[in-house]
Design an enzyme around this catalytic site. Sequence first.
Site, PDB file in Angstrom:
ATOM      1  N   LEU A 190       0.819  -1.217   0.000  1.00 44.78           N
ATOM      2  CA  LEU A 190       0.000   0.000   0.000  1.00 44.78           C
ATOM      3  C   LEU A 190       0.851   1.265   0.000  1.00 44.78           C
ATOM      4  O   LEU A 190       1.914   1.316   0.607  1.00 44.78           O
ATOM      5  CB  LEU A 190      -0.906  -0.014   1.235  1.00 44.78           C
ATOM      6  CG  LEU A 190      -1.781  -1.265   1.372  1.00 44.78           C
ATOM      7  CD1 LEU A 190      -2.589  -1.194   2.666  1.00 44.78           C
ATOM      8  CD2 LEU A 190      -2.707  -1.434   0.175  1.00 44.78           C
ATOM      9  N   HIS A 195      -3.498   4.289  -2.084  1.00 42.31           N
ATOM     10  CA  HIS A 195      -4.432   3.346  -1.459  1.00 42.31           C
ATOM     11  C   HIS A 195      -5.040   3.955  -0.192  1.00 42.31           C
ATOM     12  O   HIS A 195      -6.223   3.766   0.089  1.00 42.31           O
ATOM     13  CB  HIS A 195      -3.709   2.064  -1.033  1.00 42.31           C
ATOM     14  CG  HIS A 195      -3.201   1.224  -2.158  1.00 42.31           C
ATOM     15  ND1 HIS A 195      -1.866   1.060  -2.418  1.00 42.31           N
ATOM     16  CD2 HIS A 195      -3.854   0.494  -3.085  1.00 42.31           C
ATOM     17  CE1 HIS A 195      -1.708   0.258  -3.447  1.00 42.31           C
ATOM     18  NE2 HIS A 195      -2.899  -0.089  -3.889  1.00 42.31           N
ATOM     19  N   GLN A 236      -5.108 -12.341 -13.095  1.00 44.36           N
ATOM     20  CA  GLN A 236      -5.073 -11.124 -13.915  1.00 44.36           C
ATOM     21  C   GLN A 236      -3.668 -10.828 -14.461  1.00 44.36           C
ATOM     22  O   GLN A 236      -3.452  -9.793 -15.071  1.00 44.36           O
ATOM     23  CB  GLN A 236      -5.649  -9.925 -13.159  1.00 44.36           C
ATOM     24  CG  GLN A 236      -4.825  -9.422 -11.985  1.00 44.36           C
ATOM     25  CD  GLN A 236      -5.572  -8.378 -11.176  1.00 44.36           C
ATOM     26  OE1 GLN A 236      -6.517  -8.682 -10.452  1.00 44.36           O
ATOM     27  NE2 GLN A 236      -5.176  -7.121 -11.287  1.00 44.36           N
ATOM     28  N   GLN A 286      -9.979  -0.226 -15.950  1.00 46.36           N
ATOM     29  CA  GLN A 286     -10.453  -1.183 -14.940  1.00 46.36           C
ATOM     30  C   GLN A 286     -11.736  -0.661 -14.281  1.00 46.36           C
ATOM     31  O   GLN A 286     -12.694  -1.411 -14.072  1.00 46.36           O
ATOM     32  CB  GLN A 286      -9.363  -1.389 -13.888  1.00 46.36           C
ATOM     33  CG  GLN A 286      -9.846  -2.117 -12.640  1.00 46.36           C
ATOM     34  CD  GLN A 286      -8.728  -2.446 -11.684  1.00 46.36           C
ATOM     35  OE1 GLN A 286      -7.971  -3.383 -11.921  1.00 46.36           O
ATOM     36  NE2 GLN A 286      -8.613  -1.717 -10.589  1.00 46.36           N
TER      37      GLN A 286
HETATM   38  O1  PAF Z   1      -6.446  -2.493  -8.914  1.00 48.60           O
HETATM   39  C1  PAF Z   1      -6.080  -3.511  -8.302  1.00 48.60           C
HETATM   40  O2  PAF Z   1      -5.305  -3.443  -7.355  1.00 48.60           O
HETATM   41  C2  PAF Z   1      -6.600  -4.875  -8.738  1.00 48.60           C
HETATM   42  O3  PAF Z   1      -6.739  -4.939 -10.116  1.00 48.60           O
HETATM   43  C3  PAF Z   1      -7.901  -5.291  -8.017  1.00 48.60           C
HETATM   44  C4  PAF Z   1      -9.048  -4.340  -8.339  1.00 48.60           C
HETATM   45  C5  PAF Z   1      -7.664  -5.311  -6.510  1.00 48.60           C
HETATM   46  C6  PAF Z   1      -8.320  -6.688  -8.465  1.00 48.60           C
HETATM   47  O4  PAF Z   1      -7.334  -7.634  -8.189  1.00 48.60           O
END
Ligand code: PAF
Length: 289
Positions: free
Chosen positions: A33, A37, A64, A156
């Site tokens: 973080l 964040h 991902q 996203q």
């Molecule tokens: O943005 C991120 O950190 C990731 O893509 C998420 C949304 C936590 C999904 O793994």
Amino acid sequence: MHITRTKTDIRELCAEWRQPGTPLVLVPTMGFLHEGHLSLMRLARQRAGVQGRVIASIFVNPTQFGPGEDFDSYPRDEARDFDLLRAEGVDAVFAPDAAAIYDPQAQTIVETTELAKTLIGKLRPGHFRGVATIVTKLFNIIRPDAAIFGEKDYQQLAVIRTMTRDLDMGVEIIGAPIQREADGLAMSSRNVRLAPADRAAAPVLARALDQAEAMAPSGITASRLRSHVRATLEAEPRARVQSVDIRDAGTLDTISGPLTRPAVILLAASFGKVFLIDNRVVHPSPEET
Ligand code: PAF
């Protein structure tokens, strides 16, 4: 702060907390973080209010990442993350390992069919399928009233808004502004992996966006603006430009001709082995801002 590792534990905690007037607000993260964040945690607390509960998840989601991407080298420091979350007054953290999340027999995925194929989806095939599937799972496990995502990952956020709407998930999606270092570099967990010379070069992304924002109200066409941004990035020898796109800020549709409505400039570039993205919404005339 409750630290939970299993779906059952976080489900039970949330079931206890789920009462009228006590919103549950989720901030999904992949950990390591930074201030960006923490700004999401503060927004989550504002949305939850004193009565509500803020839940952060920390999970470096393997589905991902593509083959050869940085899943193994993605930075991790759980103990430090927990301290930071505790200091922000987060109520619970869900930090499972992959075995606690994914059943090896699973056969269901979630995909936004069109949005997942374009922009970053072209550079990282399968990436948004992994994101949409894990976020759906987190929503089903935690059943939050609202969830917060950073605007740095612009596409996203669009994917998550679209799937939430299309699948009637009933979770309010809140976007949070990009947080930047003093030299303009967008905050990212990946920044710590930049070699010193690449760290010094990387603010070129923000500089290119500053220039583009200043030029947008001049009646310039999308393609000329794009060429200008690309030239600025390419003048930085340490930047390997992956993509420069200008799209409709709302729909992410392609734009041609002069800008007539808010547009988003989306950048992706590698510095050494580190893949960075950044973006800015620009306006065709000052009165549109
Ligand atoms: O943005 C991120 O950190 C990731 O893509 C998420 C949304 C936590 C999904 O793994």
